[in-house]
Motif scaffolding. Structure first.
Motif, PDB file in Angstrom:
ATOM      1  N   LYS A 203       6.798  18.130  48.048  1.00 38.93           N
ATOM      2  CA  LYS A 203       7.994  18.930  47.811  1.00 38.93           C
ATOM      3  C   LYS A 203       9.122  18.015  48.127  1.00 38.93           C
ATOM      4  CE  LYS A 203       5.876  22.969  47.791  1.00 38.93           C
ATOM      5  NZ  LYS A 203       5.650  23.594  46.376  1.00 38.93           N
ATOM      6  N   ILE A 204       8.967  16.783  48.689  1.00 42.79           N
ATOM      7  CA  ILE A 204      10.051  15.739  48.726  1.00 42.79           C
ATOM      8  C   ILE A 204      10.069  14.580  48.092  1.00 42.79           C
ATOM      9  CG2 ILE A 204      10.677  16.855  50.932  1.00 42.79           C
ATOM     10  CD1 ILE A 204       9.075  14.404  52.411  1.00 42.79           C
ATOM     11  N   ASN A 205       9.485  14.727  46.792  1.00 47.72           N
ATOM     12  CA  ASN A 205       9.137  13.621  45.965  1.00 47.72           C
ATOM     13  C   ASN A 205       8.330  12.312  46.690  1.00 47.72           C
ATOM     14  OD1 ASN A 205      12.656  14.079  45.872  1.00 47.72           O
ATOM     15  ND2 ASN A 205      11.492  14.100  43.800  1.00 47.72           N
ATOM     16  N   GLY A 206       7.357  13.112  47.198  1.00 50.36           N
ATOM     17  CA  GLY A 206       6.387  12.395  47.817  1.00 50.36           C
ATOM     18  C   GLY A 206       4.832  12.787  46.793  1.00 50.36           C
ATOM     19  N   PRO A 207       3.657  12.250  46.989  1.00 52.83           N
ATOM     20  CA  PRO A 207       2.502  12.424  46.459  1.00 52.83           C
ATOM     21  C   PRO A 207       1.803  13.885  46.586  1.00 52.83           C
ATOM     22  CG  PRO A 207       1.856  11.073  48.323  1.00 52.83           C
ATOM     23  CD  PRO A 207       3.464  11.232  48.354  1.00 52.83           C
ATOM     24  N   GLN A 208       1.210  14.293  45.904  1.00 54.35           N
ATOM     25  CA  GLN A 208       0.441  15.656  45.967  1.00 54.35           C
ATOM     26  C   GLN A 208      -0.817  15.437  47.004  1.00 54.35           C
ATOM     27  OE1 GLN A 208      -0.311  17.327  42.030  1.00 54.35           O
ATOM     28  NE2 GLN A 208       1.713  17.976  41.991  1.00 54.35           N
ATOM     29  N   GLY A 209      -1.196  16.525  47.630  1.00 56.81           N
ATOM     30  CA  GLY A 209      -2.637  16.162  48.222  1.00 56.81           C
ATOM     31  C   GLY A 209      -2.435  15.571  49.836  1.00 56.81           C
ATOM     32  N   VAL A 210      -1.075  15.459  50.363  1.00 54.22           N
ATOM     33  CA  VAL A 210      -0.842  15.130  51.625  1.00 54.22           C
ATOM     34  C   VAL A 210      -0.079  16.145  52.362  1.00 54.22           C
ATOM     35  CG1 VAL A 210      -0.073  13.210  53.039  1.00 54.22           C
ATOM     36  CG2 VAL A 210      -0.953  12.775  50.682  1.00 54.22           C
ATOM     37  N   GLY A 211      -0.394  16.400  53.492  1.00 53.83           N
ATOM     38  CA  GLY A 211       0.450  17.413  54.388  1.00 53.83           C
ATOM     39  C   GLY A 211       0.451  16.872  55.887  1.00 53.83           C
TER      40      GLY A 211
END
Length: 383
Positions: A203-211
């Motif tokens: 959601k902040i211009n990072g990669p998908q699949g990481v929380g």
């Protein structure tokens, strides 16, 4: 055809600098952070540096951060982890709101089916929960309170800090889903009455699949994934090293530009609304959500007399990507639970479209969106 991406609340493109960091981490070679050899130690060091960076941004201790696979996993881990731990202490109450993300609402319903007592707070016509309602719902049997910082469909901000103080008075745990708000609002976890905080990289211009899940030191918590001893035995599974490193970079960029990110999204939002007003007339559409206490990058509009499905299909054909609400419901024709909770008419709910703005969007795109939308509206109204 030049496309316009106005669905940043669903997901964002990786920032160029974040992509470079991600690729560099992938190219650095294989490395399981749990391995004792040099490759494993190098991977572990990358994760430690990323954790330290995020802890600095959130004003918490690095040991209080758990890397997960998504915002949904972070929400579920907080709710199940806290509820199950609190049950052992004689607490079985869960308090949340009707406009939470389904990652929270469905988890709460599942806990309810397991014997927990669930209270779902209503919201007003702006999508904001009442402090009085929260005060009446939270008591000495409450295990956990879960309130989102900013809504993913309307952008409305919630009084999560004030509700956190209410929870603290009753020794209940406080969870905040900050997936949409992070990168636009500062979070000082040393000062805020929050025990759990959920974040998501994409959601902040990072990669998908990481929380990411923040768990305040000393907070009762029971892991929901079991296996290896990763993340201090709180979340089993090999860490996504490249994703975590890229998440930290994206967070550093976003938090370092909070005001400029806010101003940019607000400028696009204002431009869209001004041009729509000029082309449509104010009676042709209505804004859903709070007009002041809101995030800047989300604009939810109901186009009177036009179904969201028709509008979105025509926007897509014209090269504009928007949404009917939460990305998790984008393939569903079900009405928005958020707008329904705001007690809107079925027509207003079924005609709602969400535009969300971010990196790369311009005023020219905002102007073009308004013109395209006006053309589509005129054509659909004639038909």
């Amino acid at each position: 055809m030049n496309s316009i991406y106005f669905d940043h609340a669903a997901t964002t493109a990786m920032h160029p600098d974040v992509l470079n960091v991600y690729v560099e981490a992938v190219r650095s070679g294989p490395g399981n952070p749990s391995s004792l050899h040099a490759h494993g130690r190098a991977a572990r060091e990358r994760i430690s540096q990323a954790r330290d960076s995020l802890a600095s941004l959130l004003h918490c201790e690095a040991s209080e951060l758990i890397f997960t696979g998504s915002g949904t996993e972070s929400d579920n881990s907080a709710l199940f982890g806290a509820a199950l731990a609190q049950k052992k202490r004689g607490r079985n109450g869960i308090v949340t709101t009707a406009i939470e993300h389904h990652a929270v609402l469905h988890a709460c319903r599942q806990l309810e089916s397991q014997g927990f007592s669930l209270t779902v707070l209503p919201v007003d016509e702006f999508g904001r929960v009442s402090l009085e309602d929260a005060k009446l719902a939270i008591n000495d049997t409450t295990a956990i309170v879960s309130i989102m910082a900013g809504n993913n469909e309307t952008g409305t901000l919630q009084p999560f800090a004030e509700i956190g103080e209410l929870a603290r008075k009753h020794k209940a745990l406080m969870h905040v889903d900050a997936v949409q708000a992070f990168g636009y609002l500062p979070f000082n976890l040393k000062e805020l009455p929050i025990d759990f905080l959920s974040l998501s990289a994409h959601k902040i211009n990072g990669p998908q699949g990481v929380g990411l899940l923040y768990v305040r030191k000393g907070t009762p918590f029971q892991p929901i994934l079991h296996g290896g001893s990763q993340e201090r035995n709180r979340r089993a599974g090999t860490e996504n090293v490249a994703g975590i490193v890229a998440f930290a970079k994206a967070a550093m960029i976003a938090c370092g530009q909070l005001q400029s990110r806010w101003d940019h999204a607000e400028d696009i939002r204002i431009t869209v609304l001004e041009r729509l007003s000029e082309l449509f007339g104010p009676e042709q559409f209505v804004i859903n959500g709070h007009l002041e206490d809101r995030l800047p990058h989300i604009l939810n509009i109901s186009f009177t007399g036009i179904s969201a499905e028709s509008m979105l299909m025509n926007l897509d054909l014209a090269g504009v990507s928007a949404s009917g609400g939460s990305a998790c419901n984008s393939g569903s024709l079900k009405p928005s639970h958020v707008l329904s909770a705001m007690k809107f008419s079925s027509e207003r709910v079924s005609s709602a479209v969400r535009f969300s703005f971010g990196l790369g969007n311009t005023r020219e795109e905002a102007d073009k969106l308004a013109k395209i939308t006006a053309t589509i509206s005129a054509r659909l109204r004639i038909n």
